[in-house]
Design an enzyme around this catalytic site. Structure first.
Site, PDB file in Angstrom:
ATOM      1  N   ILE A  91      37.372  46.356  31.816  1.00 58.10           N
ATOM      2  CA  ILE A  91      37.598  46.913  33.139  1.00 58.10           C
ATOM      3  C   ILE A  91      38.982  47.545  33.195  1.00 58.10           C
ATOM      4  O   ILE A  91      39.964  46.941  32.752  1.00 58.10           O
ATOM      5  CB  ILE A  91      37.523  45.813  34.227  1.00 58.10           C
ATOM      6  CG1 ILE A  91      36.207  45.037  34.102  1.00 58.10           C
ATOM      7  CG2 ILE A  91      37.681  46.412  35.619  1.00 58.10           C
ATOM      8  CD1 ILE A  91      36.254  43.657  34.730  1.00 58.10           C
ATOM      9  N   CYS A  92      39.034  48.751  33.710  1.00 60.92           N
ATOM     10  CA  CYS A  92      40.327  49.412  33.868  1.00 60.92           C
ATOM     11  C   CYS A  92      40.811  49.187  35.294  1.00 60.92           C
ATOM     12  O   CYS A  92      40.455  49.921  36.203  1.00 60.92           O
ATOM     13  CB  CYS A  92      40.186  50.904  33.559  1.00 60.92           C
ATOM     14  SG  CYS A  92      41.619  51.870  33.983  1.00 60.92           S
TER      15      CYS A  92
END
Ligand SMILES: [Zn+2]
Ligand SMILES: [Zn+2]
Ligand SMILES: [Zn+2]
Ligand SMILES: [Zn+2]
Ligand SMILES: [Zn+2]
Lengths: 152, 480
Positions: A91-92
């Site tokens: 996840i960014c």
């Protein structure tokens, strides 16, 4: 033996139940190393009636150091197609990286990711998904994401 | 526009040398090199010392202090705050002063140098075009314990400095200094007055959490502007706050990291390349893409008074003096040697020269020259000849390199000899120095020969007249 991380996680665990967060369920939390949390977006959204699973991995430095947080695909749960979620589950999100603060918690991370999903406008992968996934480190904590400006 | 955190962090990540420029010089030369014999003349020693200044760690500290003092007096700020601002602006004083004149509150807020009183910049003038409420929701959470932070984390995936700046101050957790339980480790120390700690923003946590946190930021992440632990609090810890929290030796390293960052962001400064040497050099050379084709900025750090001298190329960071070669050719040679080291040792280990035809053949294979010569195309025999030549130069070069290493050992022995000579004979210490001088001269000759071999190899590749080639070849054979 009670390290800071287990003491803190014990407290978080106790508080988690009293918080009663809507759409956030602890799936597995029987040690202070790894937790599984189910999250569901409530209300109207692209992900209506879908439940996703987040895996939290804590090191002994937690909460001084951030937890490793990824979406997992275990056959029952799938990795949400989202412009900030890579197909390997990484996840960014800046609060998992350079904006992590030791006062954040499992619950606050879940709520943030829940609203990230809720405001999704298109079910698609990040533009650099293939390139990233090909070379991605095992843990997203070793990635230096570029938190670009966008309207998601 | 000021620096985003992203830029700032990337900066922090690599505190040590980057050499993108060198790459670009080399790229420019690719393909063109065959038409190129640029020879850089040796400057005399006085010229070298005129163009470079050696700075000790103390000199650097003094220089940094002067810079901070400048900012401090121009902007009328405290020393520690001026220092945070300069570091945030990566030591670019002009840009800092310019931005500060435009909007002091904004600069103080974004750099984390501000006092809590002027930290409310964010709520009075939002940088974001969107109303803050759009990205921020409040949720009812228990008021105590780690979960209080939920209040502040609800902003959606805050990604940019825009959204960061748009968080109204009120939502950011406001732990009062009287708190007795640490939100991070959940400890309630028996003596809160001595066990709890808060920097000037007032965010209180236990001292042991502060210590763990600052140690990690400084030692592992090498961050020199360490922000408060509270989520979204941008306040950067002052040097004396860090001094209270860090162990003495880590605080000393912190000072070193500040110097590293200072040197890194000044193009005319570079640390001496020799291990265990903490000196830096400042150059007056204006190195750019054109000048680097004719100028070789060879620097000698004056920290070392005995051999080996701390001589290196300020541009391509090759140790020693690679003149008369220009940087592009010198790095090409080094890469060539490094790449080929493996295959060359294989050739040396596994081939022998055939006594009949003087070509390298595989040791276990025996000579099949008669057969080969018939079958082999011109190409094969030509590449063999090239290989042979390359091996010839490689060998000479490596021999010089090896000799230099041996002579370094000789220097140490000479030191001993001089001491014993002075002790046992009537000779004065100064007279006995002639021995050392002799070795110095020998080493300089070696260095020159080593570079000369490289140069010869370049010349050889160009088709200079046969006779000339032969002459050089013989010359080389006789000197080495
Ligand atoms: Zn604590
Ligand atoms: Zn603070
Ligand atoms: Zn030196
Ligand atoms: Zn050079
Ligand atoms: Zn033969």
């Amino acid at each position: 033996m009670s390290s800071i991380s287990s003491k803190r996680l014990a407290k978080e665990l106790k508080e988690f139940h009293s918080l009663n967060l809507v759409g956030v369920t602890l799936l597995k939390a029987d040690d202070f190393k790894q937790w599984l949390v189910g999250i569901e977006v409530m209300g109207e959204s692209l992900f209506q009636n879908e439940v996703f699973a987040l895996r939290f991995t804590f090191d002994s430095q937690y909460p001084i150091s951030s937890p490793e947080v990824v979406f997992i695909d275990d056959g029952v749960h799938h990795i949400p197609p989202h412009p900030h979620v890579y197909s390997n589950g990484h996840i960014c999100a800046s609060i998992l990286g350079q904006e992590w603060s030791p006062v954040l918690s499992v619950a606050s991370v879940c709520i943030t990711l829940q609203s990230m999903l809720a405001s999704c406008k298109a079910k698609e992968r990040p533009p650099d998904n293939d390139r990233y996934v090909r070379n991605a480190p095992l843990s997203p904590k070793n990635t230096r994401f570029h938190y670009d400006d966008d309207t998601v | 526009m000021s620096l985003s955190d992203e830029e700032y962090d990337n900066e922090n990540q690599g505190l040590f040398f980057g050499d993108e420029e060198d790459d670009s010089y080399n790229k420019d030369l690719e393909g063109e090199e065959d038409n190129l014999i640029v020879v850089a003349d040796k400057e005399d020693e006085s010229e070298t010392s005129r163009m470079f200044k050696t700075l000790s760690s103390d000199d650097l500290e003094e220089e940094i202090r002067r810079e901070v003092n400048d900012v401090m007096s121009v902007l009328e700020l405290e020393y520690d705050v001026a220092s945070i601002l300069l570091r945030h602006f990566r030591w670019n004083k002009e840009r800092l002063l310019e931005d500060y004149m435009d909007s002091p509150d904004k600069v103080l807020y974004e750099s984390g140098g501000g006092r809590p009183s002027n930290n409310n910049f964010s709520s009075q003038s939002s940088v974001s075009e969107e109303p803050p409420t759009k990205k921020t929701r409040t949720v009812k959470a228990s008021r105590s314990g780690p979960l209080t932070a939920i209040r502040s984390s609800l902003r959606l995936n805050a990604k940019t400095k825009k959204s960061k700046a748009s968080i109204p101050q009120e939502i950011v957790g406001n732990t009062s200094p009287s708190t007795t339980t640490c939100e991070i480790c959940c400890d309630t120390p028996s003596d809160p007055s001595s066990m709890m700690y808060h920097p000037r923003c007032g965010h209180t946590f236990c001292k042991s959490c502060w210590r763990d946190y600052t140690r990690g930021k400084v030692e592992d992440d090498r961050i020199i502007n360490v922000a408060c632990m509270q989520e979204s609090c941008k306040t950067v810890l002052l040097e004396n706050e860090l001094k209270e929290l860090l162990d003495e030796n880590i605080f000393a390293r912190y000072g070193q990291f500040i110097q590293d960052s200072y040197v890194l962001h000044d193009k005319s400064l570079k640390f001496c390349l020799y291990p265990a040497c903490s000196h830096a050099l400042r150059t007056k050379h204006q190195v750019n893409q054109t000048s680097i084709l004719t100028v070789v900025p060879i620097a000698t750090c004056t920290a070392s008074t005995t051999p080996p001298s701390h001589t290196f190329c300020f541009n391509c960071e090759t140790r020693g003096d690679h003149r008369p070669l220009i940087c592009a050719l010198a790095t090409k040679w080094t890469n060539h040697v490094n790449e080929d080291a493996g295959s060359v040792s294989w050739i040396i280990a596994n081939t022998k020269v055939c006594p009949k035809c003087q070509k390298p053949v595989e040791k276990n294979g025996g000579c099949r020259s008669d057969l080969e010569i018939k079958d082999a195309s011109d190409k094969v025999s030509r590449s063999r000849a090239d290989l042979e030549k390359w091996l010839f130069y490689y060998d000479r070069y490596m021999n010089h390199e090896k000799s230099i290493k041996l002579e370094n050992q000789l220097v140490e022995r000479i030191e001993e000899q001089i001491t014993s000579l002075v002790n046992t004979s009537q000779m004065s210490w100064i007279e006995a120095r002639f021995l050392q001088h002799a070795v110095d001269v020998l080493m300089k000759c070696r260095e020159t020969l080593k570079v000369y071999v490289k140069k010869q190899h370049r010349l050889m590749l160009k088709d200079v007249g046969e006779g000339f080639k032969e002459g050089r070849w013989k010359f080389l054979v006789s000197v080495s």
